[in-house]
Design an enzyme around this catalytic site. Structure first.
Site, PDB file in Angstrom:
ATOM      1  N   HIS A  39      41.194  53.363  40.210  1.00 26.06           N
ATOM      2  CA  HIS A  39      39.997  54.193  40.281  1.00 26.06           C
ATOM      3  C   HIS A  39      39.602  54.363  41.748  1.00 26.06           C
ATOM      4  CE1 HIS A  39      39.134  54.553  36.052  1.00 26.06           C
ATOM      5  NE2 HIS A  39      39.064  53.249  35.859  1.00 26.06           N
TER       6      HIS A  39
ATOM      7  N   CYS B 101      40.854  58.935  41.981  1.00 25.02           N
ATOM      8  CA  CYS B 101      39.828  59.953  42.206  1.00 25.02           C
ATOM      9  C   CYS B 101      39.258  59.797  43.607  1.00 25.02           C
ATOM     10  CB  CYS B 101      38.694  59.815  41.186  1.00 25.02           C
ATOM     11  SG  CYS B 101      39.159  60.256  39.493  1.00 25.02           S
TER      12      CYS B 101
END
Length: 255
Positions: A93, A135
């Site tokens: 992430h 991301c």
């Protein structure tokens, strides 16, 4: 001096290709971070692709931040005299400016600086490659439809000085501020495209050309399918490459 001053290509004829470290994050201790289904598919496929390029691949799963620093420091402390380069892949992430370990967030430069010419002398003048599947924000790219119209149609041997941060290559799965898509079965769009491109052209095309076609695959071949969520449905993605390379990088066959 691993390469002559004005050599067009990096010297990829050392005894070894070099190490490739993969940091694969699936589960997290941070409450608001969900498990990353599909990342193990990415990891297995990337390991196979990097082995095809003759890397010595090491995989680390769900590392806490102090373990990441330990493995990075260990790699940077090695003697890379007989190696062509080093590669670090991170699948996790992320948000604008940060990547997540299992237990904390960190900035990419907190690990990339271990390999500067000053801190890792045996990699000076050699490629330092970073592949980042994460991301970089939560913005979405709806894309735009293109419709066809009727009008479409050396001087070797001399000492020379290089910057500390030369010879780095960073390939990010998405541009700053934007979401990066991952299929829970087939893996992330970026890693799927990168692996396919490496297997088809990894020993023919130079790395920047190869990454250009990775961008093309992601941009053209993928679109999100989330009909139950209109905001997330039919979204697009474009990877991002930042290069400080000073020569052409090509992974020719090892003799």
């Amino acid at each position: 001096m691993p390469t002559e001053r004005y050599a067009v290509e990096y010297n990829m004829n050392h005894r070894n290709r070099g190490q490739a470290l993969i940091f694969n994050h699936e589960h997290f201790d941070i409450p608001n971070l969900k498990s990353r289904a599909g990342t193990n598919v990415d990891c297995d496929n990337l390991r196979e692709a990097l082995e095809y390029l003759d890397f010595d691949v090491l995989v680390y799963k769900d590392c806490k931040l102090n373990n990441i620093f330990h493995y990075i420091d260990k790699a940077a402390s090695m003697d890379h005299t007989d190696n062509d380069c080093i590669l670090i892949a991170i699948m996790s992430h992320g948000e604008m400016g940060y990547i997540y370990a299992k237990d904390a967030q960190y900035k990419l430069d907190s690990i990339s600086h271990y390999f500067t010419a000053q801190n890792c002398a045996t990699l000076a003048g050699k490629p330092k490659i970073f592949l980042i599947q994460a991301c970089q924000g939560d913005r979405l790219d709806a894309g735009v439809m293109l419709r066809k119209t009727e009008t479409d149609s050396a001087s070797g041997g001399m000492d020379y000085k290089i910057p500390l941060h030369a010879d780095y290559l960073f390939a990010f799965s998405t541009i700053p501020g934007f979401y990066s898509w991952r299929n829970t079965t087939n893996g992330s769009w970026f890693m799927q495209s990168l692996v396919k491109e490496i297997k088809e052209n990894g020993k023919k095309l130079d790395m920047l050309t190869l990454l250009t076609f990775v961008n093309q695959r992601v941009a053209v071949d993928f679109e999100s399918c989330v009909p139950d969520s209109p905001i997330m449905h039919q979204q697009k993605q474009i990877p991002c490459v930042t290069t400080m390379l000073t020569r052409i990088l090509r992974f020719s066959d090892k003799k």
